[in-house]
Scaffold this active site. Structure first.
Site, mmCIF file in Angstrom:
data_model
loop_
_atom_site.group_PDB
_atom_site.id
_atom_site.type_symbol
_atom_site.label_atom_id
_atom_site.label_comp_id
_atom_site.label_asym_id
_atom_site.label_seq_id
_atom_site.Cartn_x
_atom_site.Cartn_y
_atom_site.Cartn_z
ATOM 1 N N SER A 62 38.002 39.013 30.717
ATOM 2 C CA SER A 62 39.238 39.388 30.025
ATOM 3 C C SER A 62 39.965 38.208 29.377
ATOM 4 O O SER A 62 40.899 38.416 28.616
ATOM 5 C CB SER A 62 40.200 40.100 30.981
ATOM 6 N N LYS A 99 45.881 36.225 33.560
ATOM 7 C CA LYS A 99 46.294 36.666 32.219
ATOM 8 C C LYS A 99 47.361 35.706 31.687
ATOM 9 O O LYS A 99 47.985 34.961 32.447
ATOM 10 C CB LYS A 99 46.917 38.074 32.257
#
Length: 143
Positions: A62, A99
């Site tokens: 990701s 993230k």
């Protein structure tokens, strides 16, 4: 959501490697000017606060567009105050993820660096903490 495998930093370990005296050009090559002049301790270079620093190995894709690939080792400093735009390890509703954090008037979001994944808007009622800020990425480049 990517998962992480955590490791504790040993605060009494030293890792000294030889330091090449000359800077290495990333553009046109220049003649080598010498030999190894000194040593460098990677713990000193990469870790500011050993008691609050952990390593984690990345599982998942990701964050590939930020240069974080599966198998990379993250150095995470829990003593750093998170700021908008930082890459952080977050705990949300029972799972860890890495993230980029986005903080604005609309709240907090976790932004992946891969178009295959959606932005995660963090609801106020979720079980959420920013666990630590990623300070360095260690990559293995050889076969």
């Amino acid at each position: 959501m990517a998962s992480l495998e955590f490791f504790k930093i040993e605060d009494n370990s030293d890792l000294e490697l030889q330091l090449f005296e000359s800077r290495i050009q990333a553009g046109f090559p220049s003649p080598a000017q010498g030999a190894f002049a000194d040593s460098v301790d990677l713990n000193h270079e990469l870790i500011n606060n050993p008691a609050a620093t952990f390593c984690a190995r990345v599982i998942g894709d990701s964050m590939v567009d930020s240069g974080i690939n599966e198998g990379d080792m993250l150095i995470i400093d829990r003593s750093l105050e998170p700021h908008d735009g930082d890459i952080a390890v977050c705990f949300i509703d029972g799972d860890f993820t890495v993230k980029r954090i986005m903080i604005n008037d609309n709240g907090l979001s976790l932004v992946p660096a891969n178009r295959k994944y959606p932005v995660i808007k963090v609801p106020s009622e979720s079980n959420f903490i920013i666990w630590g800020v990623v300070s360095h990425i260690i990559k293995k480049l050889n076969r």
